[in-house]
Structure formats: structure tokens, C-alpha cells
Design an enzyme around this catalytic site. Structure first.
Site, short mmCIF file in Angstrom:
data_model
loop_
_atom_site.label_atom_id
_atom_site.label_comp_id
_atom_site.label_asym_id
_atom_site.label_seq_id
_atom_site.Cartn_x
_atom_site.Cartn_y
_atom_site.Cartn_z
N SER A 1 3.38 -2.38 10.40
CA SER A 1 4.84 -2.41 10.57
C SER A 1 5.48 -3.74 10.21
O SER A 1 6.42 -4.18 10.87
CB SER A 1 5.21 -1.97 12.00
OG SER A 1 4.78 -0.64 12.23
N GLU B 1 -6.73 4.74 8.12
CA GLU B 1 -6.48 6.16 7.86
C GLU B 1 -7.72 6.81 7.26
O GLU B 1 -7.91 8.02 7.38
CB GLU B 1 -5.25 6.31 6.94
CG GLU B 1 -3.96 6.00 7.70
CD GLU B 1 -2.80 5.59 6.83
OE1 GLU B 1 -2.85 5.75 5.60
OE2 GLU B 1 -1.81 5.08 7.40
N ASN C 1 0.87 -1.18 0.00
CA ASN C 1 0.00 0.00 0.00
C ASN C 1 0.91 1.23 0.00
O ASN C 1 1.49 1.56 1.02
CB ASN C 1 -0.89 -0.02 1.26
CG ASN C 1 -1.68 1.26 1.43
OD1 ASN C 1 -1.83 2.04 0.50
ND2 ASN C 1 -2.20 1.49 2.64
N HIS D 1 -9.46 1.35 5.07
CA HIS D 1 -8.18 1.49 5.77
C HIS D 1 -8.38 2.40 6.99
O HIS D 1 -9.17 3.35 6.94
CB HIS D 1 -7.14 2.08 4.82
CG HIS D 1 -5.74 1.99 5.35
ND1 HIS D 1 -5.27 2.87 6.29
CD2 HIS D 1 -4.75 1.11 5.10
CE1 HIS D 1 -4.01 2.54 6.59
NE2 HIS D 1 -3.67 1.47 5.88
N GLY E 1 2.45 2.07 10.75
CA GLY E 1 3.42 3.15 10.57
C GLY E 1 4.14 3.56 11.84
O GLY E 1 4.81 4.59 11.88
N GLU F 1 -5.49 -5.01 10.76
CA GLU F 1 -4.43 -4.03 10.98
C GLU F 1 -4.71 -3.28 12.29
O GLU F 1 -5.52 -2.34 12.31
CB GLU F 1 -4.40 -3.01 9.84
CG GLU F 1 -4.14 -3.62 8.49
CD GLU F 1 -3.58 -2.58 7.53
OE1 GLU F 1 -2.45 -2.77 7.09
OE2 GLU F 1 -4.26 -1.57 7.27
N LYS G 1 0.11 4.22 -0.23
CA LYS G 1 -0.54 5.41 0.33
C LYS G 1 -0.32 6.60 -0.63
O LYS G 1 -0.29 6.40 -1.84
CB LYS G 1 -0.02 5.71 1.73
CG LYS G 1 -0.06 4.46 2.63
CD LYS G 1 0.12 4.77 4.07
CE LYS G 1 0.23 3.47 4.86
NZ LYS G 1 0.18 3.65 6.29
C1 PEP Z 1 -0.72 0.07 6.01
O1 PEP Z 1 -0.57 1.08 5.35
O2 PEP Z 1 -1.75 -0.58 5.86
C2 PEP Z 1 0.36 -0.35 6.91
C3 PEP Z 1 0.22 -1.48 7.56
O3 PEP Z 1 1.44 0.50 7.04
P1 PEP Z 1 2.87 0.12 7.70
O4 PEP Z 1 3.32 -1.16 7.08
O5 PEP Z 1 3.75 1.28 7.34
O6 PEP Z 1 2.65 -0.02 9.17
#
Ligand code: PEP
Length: 238
Positions: A200, A97, A8, A95, A168, A162, A10
Site C-alpha cells: 500500500s 500472492e 508490479n 510474491h 492491496g 512486503e 499484477k
Molecule cells: C504488491 O503487489 O507487491 C503490492 C505491494 O501491492 P499494493 O501496492 O497494491 O499493496
């Protein structure tokens, strides 16, 4: 069940990043990842070119969101049909975010229906906040998001677990917690649905996470921007 490794991006990238699939393919040729599905989800403007650069390399392309409607007066929005028209096979939906910006389970469900309508596979994201985990509400929160976000009449879909506090931040859920949560999600969604872990995931922790029961792949943010890291995670999955 085939493992799904998803990047992803982003709101990161530029036109020049269309060379990334070629770089990735050099590091992990198709033969070395024949049991793994690879998916890249770039920002909307790069979807078509990424698709063209990825198709012969067995890398699928997905969107990071879509609107619930097929077309119309929705300035700034992109429909699931448009993503499919540009070569996408998947779309990330709900997501954290976006949920943090006000997207509700009902919105996510409407977008999942749009994805089915367009022939896309939605990756439906769910996850608890740190407060909810500390209050012992992680399983019930995720169960409630799943029941609210997945349409009753669902085609094939993917769930991405997640934990919001792990995205992040460099913090990763413990293997025991991932195992418990994925077992719970498995009961809710059945044996056929792929369940990804996200939060992460890096080259150093990917092998342990991907070896956990009911983990069928990963959704990767930060580490998917660097093809050497994304390749190392893919090797860990292979
Ligand atoms: C994500 O964007 O869904 C994500 C898990 O980001 P990261 O791997 O940076 O934690």
C-alpha cells in the site's frame, strides 16, 4: 545505493498500456529521476512491447514470475531465459500472492537460481501474515523465508519486504516496524543488497517510507497502475 522504484502491474493491463512509459516520462523526465532506477513489471504478454517503449526512457522491465527450468514440457510457464530474451532485466519471485497459492521457499530458491542463470536480477519477496505479526513472529518468519529462498551462491539480488496484510489493503506497516524489519534484513543480506518495502505504498506515504533507514526503494502494486501516482512516488524518491 540507488533507489529502485518498482511497479508490479499484477494481472492488469492491455495492449494500449504500452503508452504508459511515455506518459510517465513526460511527468518525470530522466533528468528529474537521475538517482532513481525505475522498473515496470507487466504481465508476460506485454513485456516485449513495454520494453521497446521503455528502453530509451531509462525504464527497466521485469517479469512477475518465472519457471525454474530453462525450457521443456511445462505448459503455461515462462522461463527466466525467455524474459531476458524479451528485454527483461529483473524478475519478481515469491510474491505473497504466489506463496499463498502453494509456492514454497524451495520453489523460490530454484526460481532465483534460474534468474541468475539467465542474467536477471531476482526481486525476492518475503513477508509475514497478520497472525504471525500479532504472535510476535514477524522477524523470525522473514528470517526463515530469507534463509530458505536465497541461494547460497547468489549473484546480485533485491529483497522486497512486503507484510502480507499490507498488500492491496490500504494498511501500511508503521515506520518503526519497517525500520526494525529492514535493519534485521540488512544484517542477513549485507550492505550491497537493495531492500524494498511493499504494501500500500501511495503518493501520500511514499516520502516517509523511502526516507526510512535501510529502505532502498519500493515495490508498488495498485498505485503503479496510474502513472500520475507512480510519478508522484518517483518524485518522492528523488
Ligand atoms: C504488491 O503487489 O507487491 C503490492 C505491494 O501491492 P499494493 O501496492 O497494491 O499493496
Amino acid at each position: 545505493m540507488r533507489t529502485l522504484i518498482t511497479g508490479n502491474w499484477k494481472m492488469n493491463g492491455e495492449q494500449a498500456w504500452t503508452i504508459k512509459p511515455a506518459g510517465f516520462d513526460k511527468m518525470v523526465p530522466i533528468q528529474a529521476r537521475k538517482h532513481v532506477d525505475i522498473l515496470l513489471c507487466p504481465p508476460f504478454p506485454y513485456i516485449r512491447e513495454l520494453f521497446v517503449a521503455s528502453a530509451s526512457r531509462n525504464i527497466a522491465i521485469g517479469g512477475q514470475d518465472c519457471h525454474a527450468s530453462e525450457q521443456g514440457a511445462h505448459t503455461g510457464e515462462v522461463s527466466a531465459e525467455m524474459l531476458a530474451d524479451c528485454g527483461a532485466d529483473y524478475v519478481i519471485i515469491g510474491h505473497s500472492e504466489r506463496r499463498a497459492g502453494g509456492e514454497t521457499d524451495a520453489d523460490v530458491q530454484a526460481k532465483a537460481k534460474a534468474a541468475f542463470r539467465a542474467g536477471l536480477t531476482p526481486i525476492i519477496c518475503v513477508g509475514e501474515t497478520l497472525e504471525q505479526r500479532e504472535a510476535g513472529e514477524a522477524l523470525s518468519e522473514v528470517e526463515s523465508q530469507i534463509s530458505g529462498s536465497i541461494p547460497d551462491q547468489a549473484d546480485s539480488f533485491v529483497v522486497a519486504y512486503e507484510p502480507v496484510w499490507a498488500i492491496g489493503t490500504g494498511k501500511v506497516a508503521s515506520i518503526a516496524d519497517i525500520k526494525d524489519m529492514h535493519a534485521h534484513i540488512r544484517e542477513l543480506v549485507g550492505a550491497e543488497t537493495r531492500i524494498l518495502y511493499g504494501g500500500s505504498v501511495k503518493p501520500g506515504n511514499a516520502a516517509d517510507i523511502l526516507a526510512t533507514d535501510n529502505v532502498n526503494g519500493a515495490l508498488i502494486g495498485g498505485a503503479s497502475l496510474n502513472m500520475a501516482d507512480f510519478a508522484a512516488i518517483t518524485r518522492a524518491a528523488s
